[in-house]
Design a protein around this motif. Structure first.
Motif, PDB file in Angstrom:
ATOM      1  N   THR A  47      75.544  80.093  75.614  1.00 12.73           N
ATOM      2  CA  THR A  47      76.150  81.314  76.128  1.00 12.73           C
ATOM      3  C   THR A  47      75.526  81.676  77.461  1.00 12.73           C
ATOM      4  O   THR A  47      74.316  81.690  77.590  1.00 12.73           O
ATOM      5  CB  THR A  47      75.932  82.472  75.128  1.00 12.73           C
ATOM      6  N   GLU A  48      76.364  81.973  78.459  1.00 12.47           N
ATOM      7  CA  GLU A  48      75.839  82.424  79.734  1.00 12.47           C
ATOM      8  C   GLU A  48      75.079  83.737  79.540  1.00 12.47           C
ATOM      9  O   GLU A  48      75.527  84.619  78.811  1.00 12.47           O
ATOM     10  CB  GLU A  48      76.981  82.617  80.729  1.00 12.47           C
ATOM     11  N   ALA A  49      73.935  83.857  80.214  1.00  8.44           N
ATOM     12  CA  ALA A  49      73.076  85.020  79.996  1.00  8.44           C
ATOM     13  C   ALA A  49      72.373  85.379  81.290  1.00  8.44           C
ATOM     14  O   ALA A  49      72.350  84.615  82.248  1.00  8.44           O
ATOM     15  CB  ALA A  49      72.062  84.708  78.900  1.00  8.44           C
ATOM     16  N   ASN A  50      71.781  86.552  81.313  1.00 10.98           N
ATOM     17  CA  ASN A  50      70.871  86.951  82.367  1.00 10.98           C
ATOM     18  C   ASN A  50      69.501  87.129  81.710  1.00 10.98           C
ATOM     19  O   ASN A  50      69.180  88.222  81.228  1.00 10.98           O
ATOM     20  CB  ASN A  50      71.335  88.239  83.039  1.00 10.98           C
ATOM     21  N   PRO A  51      68.690  86.071  81.657  1.00  7.52           N
ATOM     22  CA  PRO A  51      67.461  86.105  80.866  1.00  7.52           C
ATOM     23  C   PRO A  51      66.437  87.133  81.328  1.00  7.52           C
ATOM     24  O   PRO A  51      65.549  87.493  80.555  1.00  7.52           O
ATOM     25  CB  PRO A  51      66.910  84.686  81.011  1.00  7.52           C
ATOM     26  N   THR A  52      66.534  87.611  82.577  1.00  7.18           N
ATOM     27  CA  THR A  52      65.524  88.559  83.063  1.00  7.18           C
ATOM     28  C   THR A  52      65.994  90.010  82.997  1.00  7.18           C
ATOM     29  O   THR A  52      65.242  90.911  83.375  1.00  7.18           O
ATOM     30  CB  THR A  52      65.116  88.229  84.510  1.00  7.18           C
ATOM     31  N   SER A  53      67.206  90.254  82.492  1.00  5.99           N
ATOM     32  CA  SER A  53      67.702  91.622  82.384  1.00  5.99           C
ATOM     33  C   SER A  53      66.823  92.429  81.431  1.00  5.99           C
ATOM     34  O   SER A  53      66.575  92.020  80.296  1.00  5.99           O
ATOM     35  CB  SER A  53      69.140  91.619  81.875  1.00  5.99           C
ATOM     36  N   GLY A  54      66.328  93.563  81.930  1.00  6.40           N
ATOM     37  CA  GLY A  54      65.478  94.417  81.121  1.00  6.40           C
ATOM     38  C   GLY A  54      64.006  94.067  81.162  1.00  6.40           C
ATOM     39  O   GLY A  54      63.188  94.736  80.518  1.00  6.40           O
ATOM     40  N   TRP A  55      63.651  93.039  81.912  1.00  8.99           N
ATOM     41  CA  TRP A  55      62.258  92.618  82.048  1.00  8.99           C
ATOM     42  C   TRP A  55      61.651  93.194  83.324  1.00  8.99           C
ATOM     43  O   TRP A  55      62.373  93.574  84.252  1.00  8.99           O
ATOM     44  CB  TRP A  55      62.165  91.098  82.093  1.00  8.99           C
ATOM     45  N   THR A  56      60.319  93.211  83.388  1.00 10.91           N
ATOM     46  CA  THR A  56      59.598  93.703  84.561  1.00 10.91           C
ATOM     47  C   THR A  56      58.930  92.534  85.276  1.00 10.91           C
ATOM     48  O   THR A  56      58.074  91.856  84.707  1.00 10.91           O
ATOM     49  CB  THR A  56      58.520  94.726  84.147  1.00 10.91           C
ATOM     50  N   GLN A  57      59.326  92.311  86.545  1.00  3.87           N
ATOM     51  CA  GLN A  57      58.685  91.243  87.302  1.00  3.87           C
ATOM     52  C   GLN A  57      57.246  91.638  87.608  1.00  3.87           C
ATOM     53  O   GLN A  57      56.957  92.782  87.990  1.00  3.87           O
ATOM     54  CB  GLN A  57      59.443  90.969  88.605  1.00  3.87           C
ATOM     55  N   THR A  58      56.348  90.699  87.451  1.00  9.84           N
ATOM     56  CA  THR A  58      54.913  90.965  87.512  1.00  9.84           C
ATOM     57  C   THR A  58      54.249  89.989  88.469  1.00  9.84           C
ATOM     58  O   THR A  58      54.542  88.788  88.454  1.00  9.84           O
ATOM     59  CB  THR A  58      54.293  90.821  86.101  1.00  9.84           C
ATOM     60  N   SER A  59      53.354  90.477  89.318  1.00 14.39           N
ATOM     61  CA  SER A  59      52.651  89.601  90.257  1.00 14.39           C
ATOM     62  C   SER A  59      51.697  88.687  89.504  1.00 14.39           C
ATOM     63  O   SER A  59      51.287  88.984  88.366  1.00 14.39           O
ATOM     64  CB  SER A  59      51.891  90.425  91.286  1.00 14.39           C
ATOM     65  N   TYR A  60      51.339  87.580  90.115  1.00 13.48           N
ATOM     66  CA  TYR A  60      50.436  86.620  89.488  1.00 13.48           C
ATOM     67  C   TYR A  60      49.672  85.846  90.555  1.00 13.48           C
ATOM     68  O   TYR A  60      50.063  85.805  91.722  1.00 13.48           O
ATOM     69  CB  TYR A  60      51.210  85.644  88.586  1.00 13.48           C
ATOM     70  N   THR A  61      48.591  85.246  90.152  1.00 15.80           N
ATOM     71  CA  THR A  61      47.885  84.276  90.984  1.00 15.80           C
ATOM     72  C   THR A  61      47.971  82.928  90.284  1.00 15.80           C
ATOM     73  O   THR A  61      48.388  82.825  89.128  1.00 15.80           O
ATOM     74  CB  THR A  61      46.419  84.667  91.203  1.00 15.80           C
ATOM     75  N   TYR A  62      47.580  81.878  90.989  1.00 12.85           N
ATOM     76  CA  TYR A  62      47.668  80.553  90.384  1.00 12.85           C
ATOM     77  C   TYR A  62      46.650  79.610  90.999  1.00 12.85           C
ATOM     78  O   TYR A  62      46.118  79.861  92.074  1.00 12.85           O
ATOM     79  CB  TYR A  62      49.082  79.978  90.542  1.00 12.85           C
ATOM     80  N   GLY A  63      46.405  78.527  90.288  1.00 15.14           N
ATOM     81  CA  GLY A  63      45.604  77.428  90.805  1.00 15.14           C
ATOM     82  C   GLY A  63      46.405  76.143  90.720  1.00 15.14           C
ATOM     83  O   GLY A  63      47.370  76.038  89.952  1.00 15.14           O
ATOM     84  N   ILE A  64      46.016  75.154  91.502  1.00 12.91           N
ATOM     85  CA  ILE A  64      46.676  73.847  91.498  1.00 12.91           C
ATOM     86  C   ILE A  64      45.707  72.810  90.937  1.00 12.91           C
ATOM     87  O   ILE A  64      44.559  72.713  91.374  1.00 12.91           O
ATOM     88  CB  ILE A  64      47.127  73.433  92.907  1.00 12.91           C
ATOM     89  N   GLN A  65      46.176  72.033  89.961  1.00 11.56           N
ATOM     90  CA  GLN A  65      45.369  70.993  89.330  1.00 11.56           C
ATOM     91  C   GLN A  65      45.923  69.623  89.703  1.00 11.56           C
ATOM     92  O   GLN A  65      47.097  69.340  89.461  1.00 11.56           O
ATOM     93  CB  GLN A  65      45.367  71.167  87.810  1.00 11.56           C
ATOM     94  N   THR A  66      45.101  68.791  90.299  1.00 10.12           N
ATOM     95  CA  THR A  66      45.485  67.446  90.716  1.00 10.12           C
ATOM     96  C   THR A  66      44.369  66.476  90.351  1.00 10.12           C
ATOM     97  O   THR A  66      43.280  66.891  89.943  1.00 10.12           O
ATOM     98  CB  THR A  66      45.748  67.404  92.232  1.00 10.12           C
ATOM     99  N   PRO A  67      44.584  65.151  90.486  1.00 13.10           N
ATOM    100  CA  PRO A  67      43.540  64.181  90.135  1.00 13.10           C
ATOM    101  C   PRO A  67      42.222  64.476  90.848  1.00 13.10           C
ATOM    102  O   PRO A  67      42.199  64.724  92.055  1.00 13.10           O
ATOM    103  CB  PRO A  67      44.142  62.848  90.573  1.00 13.10           C
ATOM    104  N   TRP A  68      41.154  64.435  90.088  1.00 11.94           N
ATOM    105  CA  TRP A  68      39.851  64.886  90.582  1.00 11.94           C
ATOM    106  C   TRP A  68      39.328  64.035  91.736  1.00 11.94           C
ATOM    107  O   TRP A  68      38.570  64.533  92.582  1.00 11.94           O
ATOM    108  CB  TRP A  68      38.822  64.877  89.446  1.00 11.94           C
ATOM    109  N   ASN A  69      39.735  62.775  91.807  1.00 14.03           N
ATOM    110  CA  ASN A  69      39.141  61.861  92.782  1.00 14.03           C
ATOM    111  C   ASN A  69      39.980  61.707  94.046  1.00 14.03           C
ATOM    112  O   ASN A  69      39.732  60.810  94.855  1.00 14.03           O
ATOM    113  CB  ASN A  69      38.919  60.492  92.151  1.00 14.03           C
ATOM    114  N   LEU A  70      40.983  62.584  94.229  1.00 10.79           N
ATOM    115  CA  LEU A  70      41.838  62.518  95.406  1.00 10.79           C
ATOM    116  C   LEU A  70      41.903  63.879  96.080  1.00 10.79           C
ATOM    117  O   LEU A  70      41.800  64.910  95.413  1.00 10.79           O
ATOM    118  CB  LEU A  70      43.268  62.112  95.010  1.00 10.79           C
TER     119      LEU A  70
END
Length: 216
Positions: free
Chosen positions: A23-46
């Protein structure tokens, strides 16, 4: 619009509560967008730039079959992933983003909700090579075919209080699944594990939402 910023980088299974809804939907209807931070994980030796780049709003992640994991001595598979710093143990949380899966990517987890009691993760969306690129929940339920080389809109809602995860692709609810138990959870996307020679995804419009209705 709430922003996000990059920070330094620092299995028995329950059966899903199957709901084959399309069923077509609007999954974010009624939700609150929230800020975030992030990190990037990649191969340790490169250098990180050998397996990840960011330009014009797009995160590019790629790995090869002989790559190492993210820190020396770890035994998990190769990865190049964005790890959202949104740790939670309760409440309702939603990941949103657009993914482009490059053909040839196989045996690779492209998005996950980390944390579970019976397994390390609550859910993983995994790309397989069959049928022009097939997205499955792990190696199990098929969520989409012909997934290579196109932008796909992804929403994953997690009702941690009731142990349910709802997966939408292109605003269609593809299934409702048990989350494999209470734990500390967070969202990740990119590429993790590989059965071919090279896997790559591109992600954009990544957003974090909280406290809305699930399974609409």
């Amino acid at each position: 619009m709430p922003g996000c910023k990059k920070t330094s980088t620092s299995t028995a299974e329950r059966k899903p509560n199957d709901r084959p809804i399309h069923t077509e939907a609007n999954p974010t209807s009624g939700w609150t967008q929230t800020s975030y931070t992030y990190g990037i994980q990649t191969p340790w030796n490169l250098p990180q730039s050998d397996r990840y780049s960011y330009s014009s709003g797009e995160h590019h992640f790629w790995i090869y079959s002989d790559d190492e994991c993210q820190f020396e001595g770890c035994t998990t598979g190769p990865r190049s992933e964005l790890r959202m710093n949104n740790d939670y143990t309760s409440g309702r949380h939603q990941f949103e983003g657009d993914v482009y899966i490059v053909s040839g990517s196989a045996g690779t987890d492209i998005m996950q909700v980390f944390g579970g009691a019976t397994n390390a993760t609550a859910i993983m969306l995994k790309i397989h090579s069959a049928s022009g690129g097939t997205i499955k929940r792990y190696d199990n339920e098929t969520l989409m075919t012909s997934a290579y080389n196109k932008w796909i809109h992804v929403n994953v809602q997690h009702d941690a209080d009731n142990g349910k995860i709802y997966v939408y692709l292109n605003s269609t609810l593809k299934g409702t699944f048990a989350d494999r138990g209470n734990a500390t959870h967070y969202f990740k996307c990119g590429v993790y594990n590989i059965s071919g020679s090279r896997s790559e995804t591109r992600w954009k419009n990544i957003k974090y939402w909280k406290n809305g209705p699930v399974g609409q």
